[in-house]
Design a protein around this motif. Structure first.
Motif, short mmCIF file in Angstrom:
data_model
loop_
_atom_site.label_atom_id
_atom_site.label_comp_id
_atom_site.label_asym_id
_atom_site.label_seq_id
_atom_site.Cartn_x
_atom_site.Cartn_y
_atom_site.Cartn_z
N LYS A 114 0.86 -1.18 0.00
CA LYS A 114 0.00 0.00 0.00
C LYS A 114 0.89 1.23 0.00
CE LYS A 114 -3.60 2.50 2.54
NZ LYS A 114 -4.47 2.52 3.73
N THR A 134 -3.08 0.26 -3.78
CA THR A 134 -2.91 -1.01 -3.07
C THR A 134 -2.77 -2.10 -4.12
OG1 THR A 134 -5.28 -1.56 -2.96
CG2 THR A 134 -4.38 -0.19 -1.19
N GLY A 219 -6.08 -4.76 -6.84
CA GLY A 219 -6.05 -3.77 -5.78
C GLY A 219 -6.93 -2.58 -6.12
#
Length: 367
Positions: A114, A134, A219
Motif C-alpha cells: 500500500k 494497493t 487492488g
C-alpha cells in the motif's frame, strides 16, 4: 522506516462431520428395527487424526518519508497448512462413504503493498491531495497427495467440477480438456491430447490445468482531494490477469436443457453458431446435438477496472445565511458505487450478481 517479522501456528476448527471419533445416529424407525431403537454409523472416526495446523511467516517494511508525504508498506508472507484433513472415499462394501485422513499440504505465498503519496500537502491553505495504490498477489500449491485422492478427483470429473487435488498444482487451478476451437470445415469442436495430437473425440484422460482464477495482481487506485470545505474522493478497483470459466456460455448456449429452453434461451445459441463450411465461430454447429464437455473454450482471461466508490461533499459553516436559518452548519454529500465497469469478459447472467449502480445523496444539518 520499520522492518518487522513474525511467525505463528494456528489451528482450524471449521469442520463439520470430519472427526477423530465415530459419530452415530439414533434410529427408532420400526421399519428398520422392529425390536426398538437402534443406532447407525454416520461417520467413521480416525483415532490417529492429527489437527490441521497452519504456519504463517511474514515480514513487512513500513515507511513514512518526506514529512508524511509518502507512506505505505510492503508485506511478504507464506502460509503452509500441513497436514490437511481430507475425507477419502472408501469402498461401498464398508457401508461408510468416506474416512478422514491426514494427507498433503497447501502452501500460499503472497505479497501485499500500500502506497499513499501527497503531491499537495498545504494545511495552512486547507489544501491536500493524495494518490493511493494497493496491490496484492499470491500463489498456492498442493503437495503430498500422491494417488490417495485419485477417487476424489474421479468424483470431481464425474460431477463436471473444475477443481482437482494434484501435487504441484494450484488450489485455484481450472481443470478441463484443452480445446482448439470449432473446426471451420465441420462445425465440431477440436481437442488437444496430452501427446499434442488433434482429435474430435473427448477423453477425460486429456484433462489438464488450463487456467487459474487468481489474478496476477489486484487492488485499488484512489485519489482524495480536500480544499477548505470541499472534499472529493474516487476509488477504482483493478484486476490484472487470472481466468474465469464462463459458465453462462457453457450452460445457456450449447448445454441448455429441454426444460429451460423455453424460459431462458440465450439468443447466441441460434445466431452465433457455426452454420456452413468456412465459418469461424465460437460455438459449434447447431446440428451437433451431443452434450458439450467442459473445455478450455469457455475459459476467458479476466481483466477488469471498476468504480469502487465516488464521494463528493461540501460543508457550509460560518455563513450569514445559516445564522438566519438558525443553523450551525450544513453539509451535503453525494456517493456512488459501481457506476463504471470495464472488463475483458462480458458480464453474463449466471456468473455473478446483476450489475447494479448505486447513487445516494445526503443532507445533514446541525443546530
Amino acid at each position: 522506516m520499520r522492518l518487522t517479522g513474525n511467525i505463528g501456528i494456528t489451528g482450524n476448527q471449521n469442520f463439520a462431520n470430519i472427526s477423530s471419533v465415530s459419530i452415530y445416529n439414533y434410529n427408532s424407525n420400526v421399519n428398520y428395527n422392529q425390536f426398538g431403537q437402534g443406532v447407525s454409523l454416520n461417520m467413521l472416526g480416525n483415532p490417529d487424526l492429527e489437527p490441521q495446523k497452519t504456519q504463517q511467516i511474514s515480514t513487512s517494511l513500513d515507511f513514512n518519508l518526506f514529512n508524511n508525504r509518502l507512506t505505505g508498506y510492503f508485506n511478504l508472507y507464506k502460509k503452509e497448512t500441513n497436514p490437511l484433513i481430507v475425507p477419502v472415499d472408501l469402498p461401498s462394501s464398508t457401508g461408510v462413504f468416506s474416512y478422514p485422513y491426514n494427507v498433503g499440504s497447501l502452501t500460499y505465498k503472497g505479497a501485499e503493498s500500500k502506497i499513499t503519496f501527497f503531491p499537495i500537502y498545504d494545511l495552512a491553505k486547507g489544501l491536500t491531495w493524495s494518490l493511493g495504490l494497493t496491490a496484492s498477489s499470491y500463489k498456492s500449491e498442493y503437495n503430498g497427495f500422491g494417488d490417495l485422492l485419485a477417487s476424489l478427483n474421479k468424483k470431481q470429473e464425474n460431477d463436471k467440477n473444475l477443481v482437482r487435488y494434484i501435487d504441484g498444482n494450484s488450489a485455484e487451478a481450472i481443470w478441463a480438456i484443452k480445446s482448439l476451437g470449432i473446426d471451420p470445415a465441420t462445425g465440431r469442436e477440436m481437442f488437444l491430447t496430452k501427446e499434442g495430437q488433434y482429435t474430435f473425440d473427448y477423453s477425460a484422460a486429456n484433462i489438464a490445468n488450463v487456467g487459474n482464477t487468481v489474478a496476477n495482481m489486484e487492488g485499488v487506485i484512489s485519489t482524495n482531494l480536500r480544499y477548505k470545505q470541499f472534499t472529493f474522493g474516487l476509488g477504482l478497483r483493478y484486476r490484472i490477469g487470472g481466468d474465469i470459466y464462463n459458465s453462462a456460455l457453457f450452460n445457456k448456449v450449447e448445454n441448455i436443457s429441454y426444460t429451460n429452453i423455453t424460459n431462458n434461451q440465450d439468443k447466441r445459441a441460434l445466431y452465433e453458431r457455426w452454420k456452413q463450411p468456412g465459418d469461424i465461430s465460437q460455438f459449434k454447429g447447431i446440428s451437433q446435438t451431443s452434450t458439450t464437455p467442459i473445455s478450455s473454450r469457455f475459459v476467458q482471461s479476466n481483466n477488469t477496472l471498476s468504480s469502487e466508490s465516488l464521494n463528493i461533499g461540501f460543508l457550509f459553516n460560518n455563513e450569514p445565511w445559516l445564522k438566519s436559518l438558525g443553523l450551525e452548519s450544513l453539509s451535503t454529500n453525494f456517493m456512488a458505487n459501481d457506476f463504471l465497469y470495464f472488463s475483458t469478459v462480458r458480464r453474463e447472467r449466471g456468473i455473478d450478481y446483476p450489475y447494479a449502480r448505486t447513487f445516494a445523496f445526503s443532507l445533514k444539518a446541525s443546530f
